[in-house]
Design a protein around this motif. Structure first.
Motif, PDB file in Angstrom:
ATOM      1  N   VAL A 900     -11.218  -5.795  79.234  1.00  0.00           N
ATOM      2  CA  VAL A 900     -10.288  -5.144  78.307  1.00  0.00           C
ATOM      3  C   VAL A 900      -8.914  -5.013  78.959  1.00  0.00           C
ATOM      4  O   VAL A 900      -7.885  -5.265  78.331  1.00  0.00           O
ATOM      5  N   SER A 901      -8.905  -4.633  80.233  1.00  0.00           N
ATOM      6  CA  SER A 901      -7.649  -4.533  80.979  1.00  0.00           C
ATOM      7  C   SER A 901      -6.908  -5.867  80.976  1.00  0.00           C
ATOM      8  O   SER A 901      -5.696  -5.930  80.744  1.00  0.00           O
ATOM      9  N   LYS A 902      -7.638  -6.925  81.204  1.00  0.00           N
ATOM     10  CA  LYS A 902      -7.055  -8.268  81.219  1.00  0.00           C
ATOM     11  C   LYS A 902      -6.531  -8.644  79.839  1.00  0.00           C
ATOM     12  O   LYS A 902      -5.424  -9.186  79.703  1.00  0.00           O
ATOM     13  N   ALA A 903      -7.320  -8.352  78.805  1.00  0.00           N
ATOM     14  CA  ALA A 903      -6.914  -8.704  77.444  1.00  0.00           C
ATOM     15  C   ALA A 903      -5.651  -7.961  77.017  1.00  0.00           C
ATOM     16  O   ALA A 903      -4.799  -8.520  76.324  1.00  0.00           O
ATOM     17  N   ILE A 904      -5.516  -6.725  77.439  1.00  0.00           N
ATOM     18  CA  ILE A 904      -4.323  -5.951  77.106  1.00  0.00           C
ATOM     19  C   ILE A 904      -3.077  -6.599  77.708  1.00  0.00           C
ATOM     20  O   ILE A 904      -2.060  -6.787  77.033  1.00  0.00           O
ATOM     21  N   GLY A 905      -3.146  -6.951  78.974  1.00  0.00           N
ATOM     22  CA  GLY A 905      -2.005  -7.590  79.618  1.00  0.00           C
ATOM     23  C   GLY A 905      -1.736  -8.984  79.091  1.00  0.00           C
ATOM     24  O   GLY A 905      -0.581  -9.429  79.032  1.00  0.00           O
ATOM     25  N   ALA A 906      -2.806  -9.701  78.715  1.00  0.00           N
ATOM     26  CA  ALA A 906      -2.654 -11.080  78.263  1.00  0.00           C
ATOM     27  C   ALA A 906      -2.038 -11.183  76.878  1.00  0.00           C
ATOM     28  O   ALA A 906      -1.630 -12.264  76.458  1.00  0.00           O
ATOM     29  N   ARG A 907      -1.961 -10.067  76.164  1.00  0.00           N
ATOM     30  CA  ARG A 907      -1.410 -10.105  74.808  1.00  0.00           C
ATOM     31  C   ARG A 907       0.049 -10.545  74.809  1.00  0.00           C
ATOM     32  O   ARG A 907       0.445 -11.422  74.042  1.00  0.00           O
ATOM     33  N   VAL A 908       0.868  -9.944  75.689  1.00  0.00           N
ATOM     34  CA  VAL A 908       2.303 -10.271  75.751  1.00  0.00           C
ATOM     35  C   VAL A 908       2.793 -10.386  77.192  1.00  0.00           C
ATOM     36  O   VAL A 908       3.510 -11.322  77.544  1.00  0.00           O
ATOM     37  N   LEU A 909       2.393  -9.436  78.045  1.00  0.00           N
ATOM     38  CA  LEU A 909       2.988  -9.304  79.372  1.00  0.00           C
ATOM     39  C   LEU A 909       2.779 -10.539  80.242  1.00  0.00           C
ATOM     40  O   LEU A 909       3.750 -11.104  80.771  1.00  0.00           O
ATOM     41  N   PHE A 910       1.550 -10.967  80.437  1.00  0.00           N
ATOM     42  CA  PHE A 910       1.292 -12.075  81.342  1.00  0.00           C
ATOM     43  C   PHE A 910       1.973 -13.372  80.888  1.00  0.00           C
ATOM     44  O   PHE A 910       2.606 -14.049  81.709  1.00  0.00           O
ATOM     45  N   PRO A 911       1.871 -13.746  79.611  1.00  0.00           N
ATOM     46  CA  PRO A 911       2.574 -14.965  79.188  1.00  0.00           C
ATOM     47  C   PRO A 911       4.077 -14.894  79.406  1.00  0.00           C
ATOM     48  O   PRO A 911       4.701 -15.885  79.799  1.00  0.00           O
ATOM     49  N   ALA A 912       4.666 -13.718  79.163  1.00  0.00           N
ATOM     50  CA  ALA A 912       6.121 -13.580  79.335  1.00  0.00           C
ATOM     51  C   ALA A 912       6.522 -13.785  80.793  1.00  0.00           C
ATOM     52  O   ALA A 912       7.522 -14.458  81.093  1.00  0.00           O
ATOM     53  N   ILE A 913       5.748 -13.212  81.706  1.00  0.00           N
ATOM     54  CA  ILE A 913       6.079 -13.349  83.130  1.00  0.00           C
ATOM     55  C   ILE A 913       5.784 -14.757  83.617  1.00  0.00           C
ATOM     56  O   ILE A 913       6.549 -15.333  84.409  1.00  0.00           O
ATOM     57  N   ASP A 914       4.706 -15.340  83.155  1.00  0.00           N
ATOM     58  CA  ASP A 914       4.381 -16.713  83.571  1.00  0.00           C
ATOM     59  C   ASP A 914       5.460 -17.693  83.138  1.00  0.00           C
ATOM     60  O   ASP A 914       5.691 -18.715  83.805  1.00  0.00           O
ATOM     61  N   LYS A 915       6.132 -17.418  82.019  1.00  0.00           N
ATOM     62  CA  LYS A 915       7.185 -18.304  81.530  1.00  0.00           C
ATOM     63  C   LYS A 915       8.538 -18.019  82.176  1.00  0.00           C
ATOM     64  O   LYS A 915       9.500 -18.768  81.971  1.00  0.00           O
ATOM     65  N   ALA A 916       8.631 -16.926  82.932  1.00  0.00           N
ATOM     66  CA  ALA A 916       9.905 -16.542  83.542  1.00  0.00           C
ATOM     67  C   ALA A 916      10.275 -17.525  84.651  1.00  0.00           C
ATOM     68  O   ALA A 916       9.393 -18.102  85.303  1.00  0.00           O
ATOM     69  N   PRO A 917      11.569 -17.733  84.886  1.00  0.00           N
ATOM     70  CA  PRO A 917      11.992 -18.613  85.988  1.00  0.00           C
ATOM     71  C   PRO A 917      11.454 -18.107  87.324  1.00  0.00           C
ATOM     72  O   PRO A 917      11.222 -16.905  87.497  1.00  0.00           O
ATOM     73  N   PRO A 918      11.253 -18.998  88.288  1.00  0.00           N
ATOM     74  CA  PRO A 918      10.693 -18.586  89.585  1.00  0.00           C
ATOM     75  C   PRO A 918      11.503 -17.499  90.285  1.00  0.00           C
ATOM     76  O   PRO A 918      10.939 -16.678  91.014  1.00  0.00           O
ATOM     77  N   ASP A 919      12.832 -17.508  90.088  1.00  0.00           N
ATOM     78  CA  ASP A 919      13.661 -16.519  90.780  1.00  0.00           C
ATOM     79  C   ASP A 919      13.922 -15.274  89.935  1.00  0.00           C
ATOM     80  O   ASP A 919      14.741 -14.426  90.307  1.00  0.00           O
ATOM     81  N   ALA A 920      13.248 -15.147  88.810  1.00  0.00           N
ATOM     82  CA  ALA A 920      13.486 -13.996  87.931  1.00  0.00           C
ATOM     83  C   ALA A 920      13.085 -12.704  88.626  1.00  0.00           C
ATOM     84  O   ALA A 920      12.177 -12.665  89.452  1.00  0.00           O
ATOM     85  N   ILE A 921      13.803 -11.653  88.288  1.00  0.00           N
ATOM     86  CA  ILE A 921      13.470 -10.320  88.779  1.00  0.00           C
ATOM     87  C   ILE A 921      12.569  -9.649  87.751  1.00  0.00           C
ATOM     88  O   ILE A 921      12.904  -9.590  86.567  1.00  0.00           O
ATOM     89  N   ILE A 922      11.429  -9.167  88.189  1.00  0.00           N
ATOM     90  CA  ILE A 922      10.491  -8.464  87.319  1.00  0.00           C
ATOM     91  C   ILE A 922      10.530  -6.991  87.717  1.00  0.00           C
ATOM     92  O   ILE A 922      10.124  -6.631  88.820  1.00  0.00           O
ATOM     93  N   VAL A 923      11.037  -6.154  86.832  1.00  0.00           N
ATOM     94  CA  VAL A 923      11.165  -4.730  87.109  1.00  0.00           C
ATOM     95  C   VAL A 923      10.004  -3.988  86.466  1.00  0.00           C
ATOM     96  O   VAL A 923       9.796  -4.068  85.252  1.00  0.00           O
ATOM     97  N   ALA A 924       9.240  -3.282  87.279  1.00  0.00           N
ATOM     98  CA  ALA A 924       8.118  -2.480  86.790  1.00  0.00           C
ATOM     99  C   ALA A 924       8.023  -1.250  87.681  1.00  0.00           C
ATOM    100  O   ALA A 924       7.672  -1.349  88.850  1.00  0.00           O
ATOM    101  N   ASP A 925       8.320  -0.088  87.128  1.00  0.00           N
ATOM    102  CA  ASP A 925       8.397   1.125  87.948  1.00  0.00           C
ATOM    103  C   ASP A 925       7.043   1.733  88.255  1.00  0.00           C
ATOM    104  O   ASP A 925       6.921   2.542  89.173  1.00  0.00           O
ATOM    105  N   GLY A 926       6.013   1.354  87.506  1.00  0.00           N
ATOM    106  CA  GLY A 926       4.692   1.923  87.740  1.00  0.00           C
ATOM    107  C   GLY A 926       3.932   1.168  88.814  1.00  0.00           C
ATOM    108  O   GLY A 926       3.893  -0.067  88.811  1.00  0.00           O
TER     109      GLY A 926
END
Length: 956
Positions: A900-926
């Motif tokens: 379930v944890s994986k499915a929640i992230g796979a809905r939007v978050l993981f695809p968006a980050i996987d498509k990000a450029p290699p040098d992109a900055i990913i900001v996540a405060d948690g």
């Protein structure tokens, strides 16, 4: 009839979908968004038409009533019954085909309205009926209710947008209802004989018998939803049996497939907002405004605007002066045409002495913000602290638009005479249908008697004005009993005959429209309503205790949306009613007020429903009623583990601070042991951690150790206390170090509390509330001296520092220190924006993606963070609407939660980050967010805002 156990077993053997007869499921489906409650026999979640046919066959063999259900948001009680429930929303929700040239779409009944419109959008088309529940209501449910929405003035009701239906009757007969037919086609259908021929023959007889009365006495108004659509059988309407079934609330047939009409989208829209002194005067303006042919003419009063201000909804700032507001939406082939039409409306309004202000809104985002206020009406007005609860029942009357002002004045007069009040007026002014929840007392015999008397008197008012008891919500249990006040006796008889033609044994959603239950029967509360007294740690006094807090959920199902926002991550992943905020609230309410669950508030069914709650707090901000499921969940587990053995994993993660402190004495050894091939596996198994998860590594040196050994800057700088939480002290001290350096560059002298403190966040999540409160007492003792002299407290882990703002005041409602600390605690971004407005990072020069922490979005917002990063030229900032990351502290580590944890992230978050450029900055405060991203997106290294700001400033 077979036993319930045998019925369940038989269904399981022949249904490919899901069969649920457990007490938790039955509790979750026992009500809808109405005043009513009927516990179902069981629930079938069909995967395909074959499952529906099979379930009906078993129901028929056992004389079991059937209730077809979509989103379960009905306000009149028609979506709950002591029947076998067929829930179409989980699987039978496909868009089967779109024919752009013909402007039709073929869909299954469980498809959500907004999902259908997303599929139609590339073709420049949309399904026009758009109730405020459009992001979770299903097309099948809309057909059942004959839903309307804001744009029915331009596009009609659902009945006007249905072309054909594939249905199955209770007796198993399947019918293809293809819309309007002429006499030749009708004769051919009758000639085919069998059940279908008999049905068409009897319908023709009914049409002939009732035609004169239908033509003469059916109310002539745009929002006649009450009763059956016998007018659709008239020859001048094409003997349209498909449309005659629309609005029948599942009492005639079960829908298998739908062909809907799609219409072209307006090219451009403009919005004129008009202000008036009161809602009655606003209603009087309807006739002249309709002459401008608006796409929509909606309105609401000052009370709803005030609720929006309290919830800090952005649309409030676009409202003109006034105490009641009309939203006039005008379309055009170009922006100039739309603007000119809106300007003509505004010019005419300004010539009226009754108009107190006007506003022209062209920007689509600003229009959406204003519409959001209007669409929040139902949930926002249901429960207001310090006021009596308000209820539906009288919320859906409709009259001819020219009579709307007179109706509302009469409505108010009748309620006032019985000491009743409306929470807020809102709705479809252009269609003569204004919604209003009323503070009925549905928990005492006297109150229920007043409820009945008021409903009867209001129905008489509606009938005298040529109106309809329902304008879009349907009759259900709330209004069916009153239909004889609106329709002549021969029409009531015709409705009964119409029902018998399709369902002679009254097994399809019995008790609605024909042979109805009394409107004061099957009430969710009732004269004997009593809730169990449960001692709680949080203060639920304003809600009327924990049962009252659960009752804040009014059932409109905002937590069942799947396309945007945070609430509800477990529902988004599972599409299970039990794992929505609404499902959990209902089970809690049942546990605290009824005997349905054998063990009450400690019943395993409650535990199972709460098991997938991530305590994200998305519901606290996104639910219109501000349900706080995280707090309810903590209270449940605090109570549950008084009588049940606490799992080792719960004890371990709850005491994370002690574990981390112990590991800090020998972090290398702790890391080696926890990651050793054999010992690590044993530890994971003992702690119920999924084998694919890697345990966090403890830092070689804690943040506090680093801070104590450094040279502090001069004492002349302004002071700020940095709260070093467990995660940033023991696990990722580099984040806190970066924060110190950023704060000092911004002109502040950083202080760290003398003693090691913990907010207790892991303890809340495990229901260890006594220990959590002890931690917070230590926090208040240590931090109050700083707060007393105005030194702000800054935190880095959102779930930790926001504990001071959220849980602390509720757990210590009588302690003034709690309120003071709550108002003086800030996230890093909030503090810098407020106290260091000139702090501006230089250019980042890279695409930057922001994944907001759930608690941050719910309790503080990410506006400050976005503002800070937007100052960095070249940042190419993108804020992800990804909802929850799926980790949520210990949740994502659990082996039972991993998928379930994986499915929640796979809905939007993981695809968006996987498509990000290699040098992109990913900001996540948690800390949890970063852990989840590192696990599933290993090619990117997420950073805390402090690290990003420090990275930037160090490159200056």
């Amino acid at each position: 009839m077979a036993s319930v156990a045998a019925l369940e077993s038989h269904l399981r053997n022949i249904v490919e979908g899901e069969v649920r007869f457990d007490v938790g499921t039955r509790a979750a489906y026992a009500t809808d968004a109405s005043n009513y409650r009927q516990v179902p026999v069981g629930v079938v979640i069909p995967r395909h038409e074959g499952d529906v046919i099979a379930a009906l066959s078993i129901a028929r063999e056992n004389s079991m009533p059937i209730l077809a259900r979509g989103g379960g948001t009905s306000l009149a009680g028609q979506a709950c019954n002591a029947a076998l429930v067929l829930d179409f929303s989980k699987y039978m929700n496909r868009v089967l085909a779109i024919e752009p040239d013909a402007r039709v779409a073929h869909v299954e009944p469980g498809v959500v309205q907004s999902h259908l419109n997303s599929a139609l959008a590339p073709h420049g088309l949309f399904f026009a009926p758009d109730p405020s529940t459009k992001d979770r209501c299903t097309v099948g449910g809309m057909i059942g209710n004959n839903s309307c929405g804001a744009h029915s003035a331009a596009y009609g009701k659902t009945v006007d947008n249905v072309e054909a239906l594939e249905v199955i009757l209770y007796d198993g007969t399947q019918l293809s209802l293809m819309g309007s037919i002429d006499d030749v086609q009708l004769g051919a259908a009758i000639a085919r004989g069998g059940r279908e021929g008999q049905l068409y023959s009897r319908l023709r007889e009914l049409c002939d018998q009732s035609a004169d009365s239908v033509r003469a006495h059916f109310p002539k108004l745009p929002r006649r939803v009450s009763g059956y659509n016998l007018d659709e059988l008239m020859p001048e309407r094409g003997f349209n049996v498909a449309r005659a079934i629309v609005g029948s609330e599942g009492t005639l047939a079960t829908i298998l497939r739908v062909t809907i009409r799609a219409v072209p989208r307006p090219n451009e829209l403009a919005l004129a907002v008009l202000g008036f002194d009161d809602v009655f005067t606003a209603a009087d303006q309807t006739p002249w405004l309709l002459a401008h042919r608006p796409e929509a003419l909606e309105g609401f009063d000052q009370d709803l605007a005030e609720f929006a201000r309290i919830k800090e909804m952005p649309g409030v700032r676009f409202l003109p002066a006034g105490r009641a507001f009309l939203l006039v939406e005008l379309g055009g082939s170009s922006s100039d045409e739309a603007r000119e039409r809106a300007e003509r409306v505004i010019a005419e309004a300004r010539g009226l002495r009754e108009c107190t202000g006007t506003a022209y809104i062209e920007d689509a985002r600003e229009q959406a913000a204003v519409w959001q206020i209007r669409e929040s009406g139902l949930g926002s007005s249901a429960f207001i602290p310090g006021r009596p609860r308000s209820w539906p029942g009288a919320e859906d009357f409709a009259v001819p638009p020219a009579n709307l002002g007179a109706f509302l004045r009469g409505f108010d007069r009748i309620l006032s005479s019985r000491n009743l009040k409306v929470a807020t007026y809102y709705g479809h002014f252009g269609e003569g249908c204004v919604h209003a929840r009323v503070n009925f007392d549905l928990a005492s015999a006297a109150g229920i008697q007043t409820f009945r008397a008021a409903m009867v008197e209001l129905a008489e008012l509606v009938a005298n004005l040529g109106g309809s008891l329902s304008g879009e919500h349907g009759d259900g249990l709330a209004r069916s009993e009153l239909l004889p006040m609106m329709f002549r006796p021969e029409l009531i008889d015709a409705f009964r005959d119409f029902k018998r033609i399709f369902d002679p044994d009254s097994m399809m959603n019995p008790g609605a429209i024909v042979d109805p239950h009394p409107l004061d029967s099957h009430l969710k509360l009732g004269a004997n309503y009593r809730s169990r007294e449960i001692a709680t740690h949080f203060n639920f006094t304003a809600e009327g205790g924990l049962a009252g807090a659960a009752l804040k959920c009014v059932g409109i199902g905002k937590c069942r949306k799947t396309e945007a926002g945070t609430m509800c991550p477990s529902y988004m992943a599972t599409r299970e009613e039990l794992h929505s905020t609404r499902g959990r609230a209902r089970i809690l309410f049942e546990a605290l007020t009824t005997d349905l669950l054998p063990d009450g508030f400690a019943d395993p069914a409650v535990r199972d429903a709460l098991d997938l709650c991530l305590s994200c707090k998305g519901c606290k901000s996104e639910c219109p009623s501000s349900v706080d499921m995280a707090a309810y969940c903590a209270e449940f587990f605090a109570n549950y583990y008084r009588s049940h053995r606490r799992p080792l994993s719960s004890a371990f993660f709850g005491r994370l601070k002690e574990v981390a402190r112990l590991a800090s004495y020998a972090p290398s050894l702790a890391n080696a042991l926890s990651h050793a091939p054999i010992l690590g596996d044993v530890a994971k198994k003992a702690l119920a951690i999924h084998p694919d998860r890697e345990l966090p590594r403890f830092a070689r040196r804690t943040f506090r150790s680093w801070f104590e050994r450094r040279t502090a800057p001069g004492a002349s700088m302004r002071e700020v206390v940095l709260f070093p939480d467990t995660f940033n002290n023991f696990l990722e001290p580099h984040v806190a170090i970066a924060a110190v350096e950023v704060l000092e560059r911004a002109g502040f002298r950083v202080i760290v509390p003398r003693h090691e403190l913990c907010c207790g966040r892991p303890l809340y999540d495990q229901g260890m509330l006594e220990r959590a409160k002890a931690r917070l007492r230590d926090v208040m003792e240590e931090l109050d001296p700083f707060v007393a002299v105005g030194i702000p407290i800054v935190g880095l882990e959102p779930s930790c520092i926001l504990t001071f703002r959220d849980e602390l005041p509720s757990l210590f409602s009588e302690d003034p220190r709690a309120k003071a600390l709550a108002s003086n605690s800030f996230l890093l971004d909030e503090f810098l924006v407020r106290e260091a407005p000139d702090f501006a990072p230089p250019a980042l020069g890279r695409r930057t993606f922001v994944q907001g922490h759930c608690h941050q979005k719910a309790l503080a917002g990410i506006g400050g963070e976005v503002a800070l990063l937007s100052r960095a030229a070249g940042a190419a900032l993108e804020v992800l609407d990804a909802g929850c990351c799926g980790m949520a502290g210990a949740f994502g580590y659990d082996r039972e939660h991993f998928e379930v944890s994986k499915a929640i992230g796979a809905r939007v978050l993981f695809p968006a980050i996987d498509k990000a450029p290699p040098d992109a900055i990913i900001v996540a405060d948690g800390f949890s967010c970063r852990s989840q991203i590192r696990h599933f997106c290993p090619s990117h290294t997420p950073m805390h805002l402090a690290e990003v700001l420090n990275l930037v400033t160090s490159d200056r």
